[in-house]
Design an enzyme around this catalytic site. Structure first.
Site, PDB file in Angstrom:
ATOM      1  N   GLU A 185       0.813  -1.194   0.000  1.00  0.00           N
ATOM      2  CA  GLU A 185       0.000   0.000   0.000  1.00  0.00           C
ATOM      3  C   GLU A 185       0.856   1.257   0.000  1.00  0.00           C
ATOM      4  O   GLU A 185       1.880   1.321   0.672  1.00  0.00           O
ATOM      5  CB  GLU A 185      -0.881  -0.007   1.235  1.00  0.00           C
ATOM      6  CG  GLU A 185      -1.861   1.122   1.230  1.00  0.00           C
ATOM      7  CD  GLU A 185      -2.704   1.101   2.475  1.00  0.00           C
ATOM      8  OE1 GLU A 185      -3.824   0.584   2.395  1.00  0.00           O
ATOM      9  OE2 GLU A 185      -2.263   1.590   3.509  1.00  0.00           O
ATOM     10  N   CYS A 226       3.429  -2.232  17.047  1.00  0.00           N
ATOM     11  CA  CYS A 226       3.258  -2.058  15.599  1.00  0.00           C
ATOM     12  C   CYS A 226       2.526  -3.246  15.009  1.00  0.00           C
ATOM     13  O   CYS A 226       2.914  -4.398  15.212  1.00  0.00           O
ATOM     14  CB  CYS A 226       4.608  -1.885  14.919  1.00  0.00           C
ATOM     15  SG  CYS A 226       4.452  -1.718  13.128  1.00  0.00           S
ATOM     16  N   CYS A 263       8.399  -4.714  16.639  1.00  0.00           N
ATOM     17  CA  CYS A 263       8.107  -3.687  17.641  1.00  0.00           C
ATOM     18  C   CYS A 263       6.735  -4.004  18.251  1.00  0.00           C
ATOM     19  O   CYS A 263       5.793  -4.331  17.529  1.00  0.00           O
ATOM     20  CB  CYS A 263       8.105  -2.300  16.995  1.00  0.00           C
ATOM     21  SG  CYS A 263       9.706  -1.887  16.278  1.00  0.00           S
ATOM     22  N   CYS A 292      -2.272   4.751  10.562  1.00  0.00           N
ATOM     23  CA  CYS A 292      -1.311   3.764  11.067  1.00  0.00           C
ATOM     24  C   CYS A 292      -2.019   2.551  11.645  1.00  0.00           C
ATOM     25  O   CYS A 292      -2.901   2.692  12.481  1.00  0.00           O
ATOM     26  CB  CYS A 292      -0.469   4.330  12.203  1.00  0.00           C
ATOM     27  SG  CYS A 292       0.288   5.883  11.894  1.00  0.00           S
ATOM     28  N   CYS A 295       7.468  -7.034   8.020  1.00  0.00           N
ATOM     29  CA  CYS A 295       8.632  -6.458   8.698  1.00  0.00           C
ATOM     30  C   CYS A 295       9.148  -7.493   9.695  1.00  0.00           C
ATOM     31  O   CYS A 295       8.372  -8.223  10.296  1.00  0.00           O
ATOM     32  CB  CYS A 295       8.245  -5.177   9.440  1.00  0.00           C
ATOM     33  SG  CYS A 295       9.669  -4.300  10.123  1.00  0.00           S
ATOM     34  N   CYS A 329       3.676   8.262   1.248  1.00  0.00           N
ATOM     35  CA  CYS A 329       4.211   7.345   2.252  1.00  0.00           C
ATOM     36  C   CYS A 329       4.482   6.000   1.577  1.00  0.00           C
ATOM     37  O   CYS A 329       3.567   5.348   1.073  1.00  0.00           O
ATOM     38  CB  CYS A 329       3.174   7.214   3.372  1.00  0.00           C
ATOM     39  SG  CYS A 329       3.718   6.184   4.713  1.00  0.00           S
TER      40      CYS A 329
HETATM   41  N1  SAH Z   1      10.386   0.572  10.177  1.00  0.00           N
HETATM   42  C1  SAH Z   1      10.483   1.979  10.061  1.00  0.00           C
HETATM   43  C2  SAH Z   1       9.395   2.657   9.227  1.00  0.00           C
HETATM   44  C3  SAH Z   1       7.955   2.194   9.360  1.00  0.00           C
HETATM   45  S1  SAH Z   1       6.947   2.617  10.674  1.00  0.00           S
HETATM   46  C4  SAH Z   1      10.560   2.611  11.449  1.00  0.00           C
HETATM   47  O1  SAH Z   1      10.510   1.869  12.417  1.00  0.00           O
HETATM   48  O2  SAH Z   1      10.734   3.816  11.543  1.00  0.00           O
HETATM   49  C5  SAH Z   1       6.667   4.335  10.682  1.00  0.00           C
HETATM   50  C6  SAH Z   1       6.337   4.877  12.105  1.00  0.00           C
HETATM   51  O3  SAH Z   1       5.036   4.497  12.611  1.00  0.00           O
HETATM   52  C7  SAH Z   1       7.334   4.377  13.108  1.00  0.00           C
HETATM   53  O4  SAH Z   1       7.762   5.426  13.925  1.00  0.00           O
HETATM   54  C8  SAH Z   1       6.508   3.379  13.884  1.00  0.00           C
HETATM   55  O5  SAH Z   1       7.104   3.145  15.115  1.00  0.00           O
HETATM   56  C9  SAH Z   1       5.137   4.042  13.937  1.00  0.00           C
HETATM   57  N2  SAH Z   1       4.043   3.123  14.308  1.00  0.00           N
HETATM   58  C10 SAH Z   1       4.014   1.784  14.190  1.00  0.00           C
HETATM   59  N3  SAH Z   1       2.847   1.283  14.655  1.00  0.00           N
HETATM   60  C11 SAH Z   1       2.122   2.316  15.086  1.00  0.00           C
HETATM   61  C12 SAH Z   1       0.823   2.444  15.671  1.00  0.00           C
HETATM   62  N4  SAH Z   1       0.062   1.379  15.877  1.00  0.00           N
HETATM   63  N5  SAH Z   1       0.397   3.680  15.985  1.00  0.00           N
HETATM   64  C13 SAH Z   1       1.165   4.770  15.725  1.00  0.00           C
HETATM   65  N6  SAH Z   1       2.383   4.710  15.168  1.00  0.00           N
HETATM   66  C14 SAH Z   1       2.866   3.502  14.859  1.00  0.00           C
END
Ligand code: SAH
Length: 365
Positions: free
Chosen positions: A96, A123, A120, A337, A116, A109
């Site tokens: 996407e 996430c 985390c 997100c 991934c 974006c």
């Molecule tokens: N892997 C990379 C880029 C993708 S995530 C990174 O870690 O930066 C882009 C951003 O969205 C990151 O800062 C991530 O931590 C955040 N993110 C992930 N899940 C989220 C959620 N459920 N709510 C808000 N932000 C989130």
């Protein structure tokens, strides 16, 4: 990418690669530059429509090259103007790309991987597991499609879609070269941002070859908490990450590290955390982007109340740190997100729901 039949997808090549490809054909580098411009500036994928290329060269290209872009299979606009494009890749995987318009500018974006591997804890993409890296063609293909849909090149590009861009660094570097190239999308280094969870060796390598802008998913001001939220921190702890980021922006007064900090209720959002964050960032040119957590099914985290986010932001601001709160956009079309995007098919053809794909995380300007 060269496939089994030795056909090169020209979308995989940056300008240098294109010039060498044409030299390799016994042609001239400037024909490579022309074809590069046709593809990226004019959106032309059919060699026969490239009018300043000789018939002989076009015939040669038909034998050994193609321009294959990801297929747009689904498009959805949100009431706030956000647009979500679901793209299908040659192996049936879907990714996407999201477009967030703001004040006459468009931010795209972009995803760098299907899934991934980093896991985390807050996430949603992490739950889907890791499927594969995207190729250069699949990364720049998202910008190609976006530019065609918008009728113009994007104003900002953020590598903040699905995946960890620094875990796919070679393809990402080549794609970012194309984003910045004057013969392609001409997006300035200040307006191409790579977002990483902090793969320090790859970050050091990126610094040597690229001067794009840096966003880092910090989310915690100390190792103990960050180990839990962003497990890669156990491998590259803050005492390695912070100096590597400082080094990344050194020497250019306009550059700052953007720290992404997801606000999790009762976990990392107190004034003590804010104070620890201020101490941690001392000496590093910084801005902090607070991200309201986007909940997804099965998560045990909750979004911090708006007044706590604001108190946290004001505390940072008082100490002189630029701090913004990211707007959540596109949530009525599941494009914010961690919201539903569609389905992804992996190699064993399992159908995985992508309630996971976390896409719009903006606020970087
Ligand atoms: N892997 C990379 C880029 C993708 S995530 C990174 O870690 O930066 C882009 C951003 O969205 C990151 O800062 C991530 O931590 C955040 N993110 C992930 N899940 C989220 C959620 N459920 N709510 C808000 N932000 C989130």
């Amino acid at each position: 990418m060269v496939n089994e039949t030795n056909i090169t997808n020209l979308l995989d090549l940056d300008l240098k690669g294109m010039e060498s490809f044409f030299l390799g054909l016994g042609s001239k580098a400037f024909h490579g530059r022309n074809v590069f411009k046709w593809i990226h500036k004019h959106g032309v994928t059919d060699f026969d429509a490239m009018t300043d290329i000789s018939k002989r060269l076009r015939e040669q290209l038909h034998q050994c090259a193609e321009v294959t872009v990801p297929q747009l299979v689904f498009e959805q606009p949100a009431s706030d103007g956000t647009r979500k494009w679901v793209l299908e890749l040659q192996d049936g995987q879907r990714i996407e790309t999201v477009c967030i318009p703001d004040d006459g500018r468009n931010t795209i974006c972009v995803s760098s991987q299907v899934g991934c591997a980093l896991d985390c804890s807050f996430c949603s993409t992490a739950r889907q597991g890791f499927n594969r890296n995207l190729t250069v063609a699949e990364i720049i293909g998202q910008i190609w499609v976006a530019s065609r849909k918008l009728g113009t090149a994007p104003s900002n590009i953020v590598m903040m879609g699905m995946g960890e861009p620094l875990a796919n660094i070679d393809a990402v570097i080549t794609a970012m070269n194309i984003m910045q190239d004057d013969l392609a999308y001409m997006v300035s280094k200040y307006r191409v941002t790579i977002s990483t969870s902090g793969l320090v060796p790859a970050l050091n390598r990126l610094r040597e070859v690229s001067d794009v802008s840096l966003a880092v998913s910090l989310h915690a001001p100390d190792n103990e908490l960050r180990n839990k939220l962003v497990p890669i921190n156990r491998k590259y702890p803050l005492e390695e990450l912070i100096p590597a980021c400082r080094e990344f922006v050194r020497g250019d007064k306009r550059r700052k590290v953007t720290w992404e900090y997801v606000m999790l209720d009762g976990i990392n959002d107190s004034l003590q955390h804010a104070k620890a964050l201020i101490r941690l960032l001392e000496g590093t040119p910084s801005k902090v982007n607070l991200i309201p957590f986007n909940p997804f099914p099965g998560t045990h985290y909750q979004t911090s109340p708006a007044d706590r986010v604001e108190a946290f932001r004001m505390r940072l601001k008082r100490s002189g740190i630029i701090a913004t709160t990211r707007k959540t956009r596109g949530d009525d079309i599941d494009a914010a997100c961690g919201q539903l995007v569609g389905k992804v098919r992996d190699r064993s053809s399992r159908e995985l729901r992508l309630d996971k794909l976390d896409t719009i995380k903006l606020g970087i300007s």
